[in-house]
Design an enzyme around this catalytic site. Sequence first.
Site, short mmCIF file in Angstrom:
data_model
loop_
_atom_site.label_atom_id
_atom_site.label_comp_id
_atom_site.label_asym_id
_atom_site.label_seq_id
_atom_site.Cartn_x
_atom_site.Cartn_y
_atom_site.Cartn_z
N SER A 33 -20.92 -7.57 97.38
CA SER A 33 -20.25 -6.99 98.55
C SER A 33 -19.01 -7.80 98.90
CB SER A 33 -21.23 -6.94 99.73
OG SER A 33 -20.73 -6.14 100.76
N ASN A 34 -18.40 -7.45 100.03
CA ASN A 34 -17.19 -8.09 100.52
C ASN A 34 -17.41 -8.52 101.95
OD1 ASN A 34 -15.33 -7.77 98.44
ND2 ASN A 34 -14.61 -5.82 99.18
N ARG A 35 -16.64 -9.47 102.41
CA ARG A 35 -16.67 -9.82 103.83
C ARG A 35 -15.96 -8.73 104.62
NH1 ARG A 35 -14.91 -15.84 105.40
NH2 ARG A 35 -15.38 -15.18 107.53
N ALA A 100 -13.38 -2.55 103.47
CA ALA A 100 -13.27 -3.56 102.42
C ALA A 100 -14.10 -3.07 101.25
CB ALA A 100 -13.77 -4.90 102.94
N VAL A 101 -13.50 -2.16 100.48
CA VAL A 101 -14.22 -1.54 99.36
C VAL A 101 -14.40 -2.59 98.26
CG1 VAL A 101 -14.18 0.34 97.67
CG2 VAL A 101 -13.06 0.65 99.91
#
Length: 220
Positions: A33-35, A100-101
Amino acid sequence: LRIRLAVKPLAGKRVVITAGPTREPLDPVRFVSNRSSGKMGYALAATAAELGAAVTLVSGPTALPDPVAVDTVRVETAEEMLDAVQERAADADLFVGCAAVSDHKPAERLDRKRKGKGGFALELTPNPDILAAVAALDNGPVTLGFAAETHDALAHGREKRAAKGADWLAVNDVTEADAGFEADTNRVTLLGPDGEETLPFGTKHEVARALLARIAPRLA
Ligand code: CTP
Ligand code: CA
């Protein structure tokens, strides 16, 4: 005689907004994932609704409640986000890509939990670019993208706006104080058809209002 003028600059407009991170599963219990807290996208959704728009928020997993008067669609992966956006974007007047893909997903998704002992190499494959896909639509909506950068923010923002074909791009340097991922405030420079403007520092709701105030008059 008291006259109350309700100025709703987005009345009659349809707005589709992505927000939050995406999650790309490795197995049933783990993901890449992303922040992203989702706060900026949720502030944009709430503000667009206050300004009179019919708003759909396509959100990855966040800790935030659905904004009032916004049709909120929850998704997990980038591909689910793309599907949800493609069902709705063609009829929209404005698309805002604030999510934030995750740029990549695991090449393989295991049906059963991988056991924890020992190391392993993880192969990642690219995800679709949702903003670029919407910007490429014939007669598609006006597009606003975001770029969260850690260095050379403006140069990267200009490149991204051109590469993705976005009409507008809001750039922020996430290493600046009070402008990062979990902050309630933000500072952005808006790149658009009229040039570049650094907007006043403020809460994410104030920044959302400033962005939409500039873009609303430019919708068809
Ligand atoms: N975006 C998107 N789909 C992707 C990646 C990004 O829609 N697969 C959108 C984001 O929502 C944002 C904009 O594109 O509006 C810029 O995202 P960013 O991650 O900064 O750009 P990238 O082109 O992925 O560049 P980088 O290599 O810096 O991550
Ligand atoms: Ca990216």
